[in-house]
Design a protein around this motif. Structure first.
Motif, mmCIF file in Angstrom:
data_model
loop_
_atom_site.group_PDB
_atom_site.id
_atom_site.type_symbol
_atom_site.label_atom_id
_atom_site.label_comp_id
_atom_site.label_asym_id
_atom_site.label_seq_id
_atom_site.Cartn_x
_atom_site.Cartn_y
_atom_site.Cartn_z
ATOM 1 N N VAL A 49 0.999 -1.547 -0.460
ATOM 2 C CA VAL A 49 -0.273 0.120 0.322
ATOM 3 C C VAL A 49 0.358 1.363 -0.068
ATOM 4 O O VAL A 49 0.557 1.794 -1.104
ATOM 5 N N LEU A 50 2.404 1.485 0.917
ATOM 6 C CA LEU A 50 2.430 2.432 0.653
ATOM 7 C C LEU A 50 3.634 2.794 -0.180
ATOM 8 O O LEU A 50 3.683 3.515 -0.478
ATOM 9 N N ALA A 51 4.106 1.501 -1.022
ATOM 10 C CA ALA A 51 4.326 1.930 -2.615
ATOM 11 C C ALA A 51 4.154 1.884 -3.639
ATOM 12 O O ALA A 51 4.160 3.292 -3.929
ATOM 13 N N VAL A 52 2.964 1.952 -3.860
ATOM 14 C CA VAL A 52 1.540 2.328 -4.144
ATOM 15 C C VAL A 52 1.332 4.124 -4.379
ATOM 16 O O VAL A 52 1.542 4.232 -4.845
ATOM 17 N N ALA B 185 8.726 1.066 -15.632
ATOM 18 C CA ALA B 185 9.692 0.619 -14.522
ATOM 19 C C ALA B 185 9.166 -0.311 -13.345
ATOM 20 O O ALA B 185 8.139 -0.360 -13.562
ATOM 21 N N TRP B 186 10.584 -0.343 -12.479
ATOM 22 C CA TRP B 186 9.349 -1.951 -11.663
ATOM 23 C C TRP B 186 10.546 -1.181 -10.910
ATOM 24 O O TRP B 186 11.431 -1.160 -11.155
ATOM 25 N N VAL B 187 9.411 -1.220 -9.265
ATOM 26 C CA VAL B 187 9.409 -1.496 -7.838
ATOM 27 C C VAL B 187 9.374 -3.215 -7.535
ATOM 28 O O VAL B 187 8.347 -3.330 -7.415
ATOM 29 N N ALA B 188 10.123 -3.494 -6.499
ATOM 30 C CA ALA B 188 10.556 -4.495 -6.405
ATOM 31 C C ALA B 188 11.248 -5.323 -4.589
ATOM 32 O O ALA B 188 11.875 -4.210 -4.793
ATOM 33 N N GLY B 189 10.433 -5.537 -4.076
ATOM 34 C CA GLY B 189 11.251 -6.102 -2.934
ATOM 35 C C GLY B 189 10.164 -5.330 -1.598
ATOM 36 O O GLY B 189 10.295 -5.896 -0.738
ATOM 37 N N VAL C 295 7.451 4.252 1.052
ATOM 38 C CA VAL C 295 7.114 5.186 0.250
ATOM 39 C C VAL C 295 8.012 5.774 -0.957
ATOM 40 O O VAL C 295 7.725 6.461 -1.664
ATOM 41 N N LEU C 296 9.598 5.161 -0.259
ATOM 42 C CA LEU C 296 10.175 5.948 -1.158
ATOM 43 C C LEU C 296 10.670 6.023 -2.389
ATOM 44 O O LEU C 296 11.539 5.610 -3.554
ATOM 45 N N SER C 297 10.546 4.293 -2.342
ATOM 46 C CA SER C 297 10.689 3.363 -2.960
ATOM 47 C C SER C 297 9.717 3.194 -4.301
ATOM 48 O O SER C 297 10.064 3.890 -5.485
ATOM 49 N N GLY C 298 8.408 3.723 -4.108
ATOM 50 C CA GLY C 298 7.144 3.972 -5.134
ATOM 51 C C GLY C 298 7.334 4.720 -5.777
ATOM 52 O O GLY C 298 7.897 5.238 -7.363
ATOM 53 N N LEU C 299 8.396 6.476 -4.746
ATOM 54 C CA LEU C 299 8.173 7.480 -5.096
ATOM 55 C C LEU C 299 9.702 6.930 -6.565
ATOM 56 O O LEU C 299 8.996 8.066 -7.755
ATOM 57 N N ALA C 300 10.356 6.599 -5.925
ATOM 58 C CA ALA C 300 11.752 6.932 -6.831
ATOM 59 C C ALA C 300 11.442 5.768 -7.983
ATOM 60 O O ALA C 300 11.335 6.128 -9.299
ATOM 61 N N GLY C 301 10.355 5.098 -7.877
ATOM 62 C CA GLY C 301 10.306 3.913 -8.989
ATOM 63 C C GLY C 301 8.785 4.965 -9.915
ATOM 64 O O GLY C 301 8.979 4.738 -11.448
ATOM 65 N N SER C 302 8.220 5.394 -9.865
ATOM 66 C CA SER C 302 7.481 6.338 -10.419
ATOM 67 C C SER C 302 8.389 7.603 -11.378
ATOM 68 O O SER C 302 8.355 7.719 -12.804
ATOM 69 N N LEU C 303 9.481 8.038 -11.022
ATOM 70 C CA LEU C 303 10.194 8.647 -11.581
ATOM 71 C C LEU C 303 10.965 8.304 -12.748
ATOM 72 O O LEU C 303 11.668 8.924 -13.800
ATOM 73 N N LEU C 304 11.612 6.825 -12.260
ATOM 74 C CA LEU C 304 12.126 5.797 -13.263
ATOM 75 C C LEU C 304 11.409 5.397 -14.336
ATOM 76 O O LEU C 304 11.842 5.792 -15.098
#
Length: 460
Positions: free
Chosen positions: A237-240, A283-287, A403-412
């Motif tokens: 939820v937080l990554a999304v 882009a993908w966020v994994a983990g 949250v940081l991971s999802g944000l960075a993935g969006s920018l990727l």
């Protein structure tokens, strides 16, 4: 220096230093100031600044740690202005009564902490009520690395000259510097020669993806999120949340936390299959919170789009698969995770963050965002390391990294390079932590909710 009269740069530094001390004191006349004077140019800066303050009515005492090698002209200027000097053994009474202590013991060449006599003075200063101002950088910290290998002076204010030093930006040394005031003394620095960079609002604003008139959700970037588990659905939820607040046109989610994600964010495109069945993403966020789902991490690493690896993704990823990738990879460990990947103790990473983030990036051929009190972003090419200047200790809360991971993935997914995506995400995330907390405890979801306001602040 060769083009200027002898001593010109030192006089410029001393003028800026004296002005900073005067600003800190508010009133100079009648104030008691102690100079800690070593044998190098920092000692000369302190002496000349002390002379300027003495001429304005301050009582100035210089503690000479190496009398035979003290900057002679600086000491003469101080004495002519009415200042006096004492030996380190006689410094106690003056330090205990001082309004301000000026630390000029050692400069950028200092290594390995302070020597015994200087360490004793630093301890004496730490127990006194005076404000402490460091000349160029606090004595005992290492300018190039940010490491602290022994006793060091802890300053309230550091007045630095010519260029910022990495040790003023990177922990553990940064916490010894206090506030940092930059004085331009006219040095001409070579372009591209920086060891470190710290983005500012204008830099970040120039990198933020902004939709145009022809943009649709796919052109804005689609980010895939492979995260969460039955035990940790909140991580998904937080990554999304971070991805949606990071400007993505759409977010595709795969994993067992689909119902929890849809309950909070019905706009998410949830897939029942693994990453290979999710549809097209940029882009993908994994983990984050993924538990032991190594198959999903392996599928993501096998794609030809940028990939961000965080949390369990770092543990589950095959190092050879990471190194074999041709598309960018952004790894976002905290110090403990970085230590596990490097095979060293966590304390070693925390003590030498700059060296280890470079080492990890080189070993994996990836961009590495090392989270912590100082967040660093290093590319695999050995270029300048990005140092994040934003943040707050209130960000040390569960789920903040998701949250940081999802944000960075969006920018990727929007097309930023791994270095820019990591740097911009860290900057926005740090500001969002400040905005959300405002000096009080804050939750990770609050940080995500603060991101639109931060985005507007940066672009404004």
């Amino acid at each position: 220096m060769a083009r200027l009269p002898d001593g010109a740069l030192m006089q410029r530094a001393a003028a800026g230093l004296a002005a900073a001390c005067a600003d800190l004191l508010g009133r100079v006349y009648g104030r008691r100031i102690v100079l800690l004077v070593g044998s190098g140019d920092n000692g000369g800066d302190a002496l000349y600044a002390g002379a300027r303050l003495a001429r304005r009515g301050a009582g100035v005492t210089a503690v000479l740690l190496a009398p035979a090698r003290t900057h002679a002209r600086g000491l003469d200027a101080l004495r002519r202005a009415g200042g006096r000097s004492v030996a380190p053994g006689d410094a106690g009474p003056a330090i205990r009564r001082a309004d301000l202590v000026l630390d000029g013991i050692v400069g950028i060449g200092g290594r390995g902490g302070l020597r015994e006599d200087a360490a004793a003075l630093a301890e004496l200063v730490a127990g006194a009520p005076a404000a402490v101002v460091a000349v160029d950088l606090p004595s005992g910290v290492e300018a190039d690395s940010g490491e602290v290998r022994g006793a060091a002076v802890r300053a309230d204010l550091t007045v630095t000259f010519g260029a910022h030093k990495p040790g003023l930006l990177i922990d553990p040394a940064r916490e010894y510097a206090g506030s940092v005031r930059f004085v331009d003394i006219g040095l001409e620095l070579p372009p591209g020669g920086a060891e470190a960079e710290a983005l500012q609002h204008a830099d970040v604003a120039a990198l933020l993806p902004v939709p145009g008139a022809a943009s649709d959700k796919y052109r804005r970037g689609v980010v895939g999120v492979a995260a969460g588990s039955a035990r940790y659905p909140g991580a998904a939820v937080l990554a999304v949340a971070g991805a949606l607040r990071g400007g993505a046109g759409a977010v595709r989610y795969v994993g067992p936390a689909g119902p929890a994600v849809l309950a909070r964010f019905p706009e998410t495109l949830v897939s029942a299959g693994g990453p290979s069945a999710a549809g097209r993403v940029q882009a993908w966020v994994a983990g984050p919170g993924a538990g032991d789902d190594s198959a999903a991490v392996a599928q993501v690493l096998g794609t030809d789009v940028p990939v961000l690896l965080d949390a369990d993704g770092l543990r589950l990823a095959d190092p050879d698969a990471v190194r074999a990738r041709t598309a960018p990879t952004l790894m976002t460990p905290h110090a403990g995770e970085a230590a596990a990947l490097l095979g060293v103790a966590r304390e070693e990473v925390e003590a030498a963050r700059l060296a280890w983030v470079r080492e990890l990036a080189a070993r994996y051929g990836a961009t590495v965002l090392l989270k912590g009190s100082t967040t660093l972003v290093a590319g695999p090419d050995g270029g300048p390391v990005r140092v994040n200047p934003t943040g707050t200790p209130w960000l040390a809360t569960a789920g903040s990294g998701d949250v940081l991971s999802g944000l960075a993935g969006s920018l990727l997914a929007a097309g930023l390079s791994a270095l820019d995506a990591g740097s911009v995400a860290a900057y926005l995330h740090g500001l969002a932590g400040r905005f959300a907390a405002q000096g009080a405890p804050v939750g990770a979801y609050d940080v995500a909710e603060a991101l639109p306001g931060v985005w507007r602040d940066v672009r404004g």
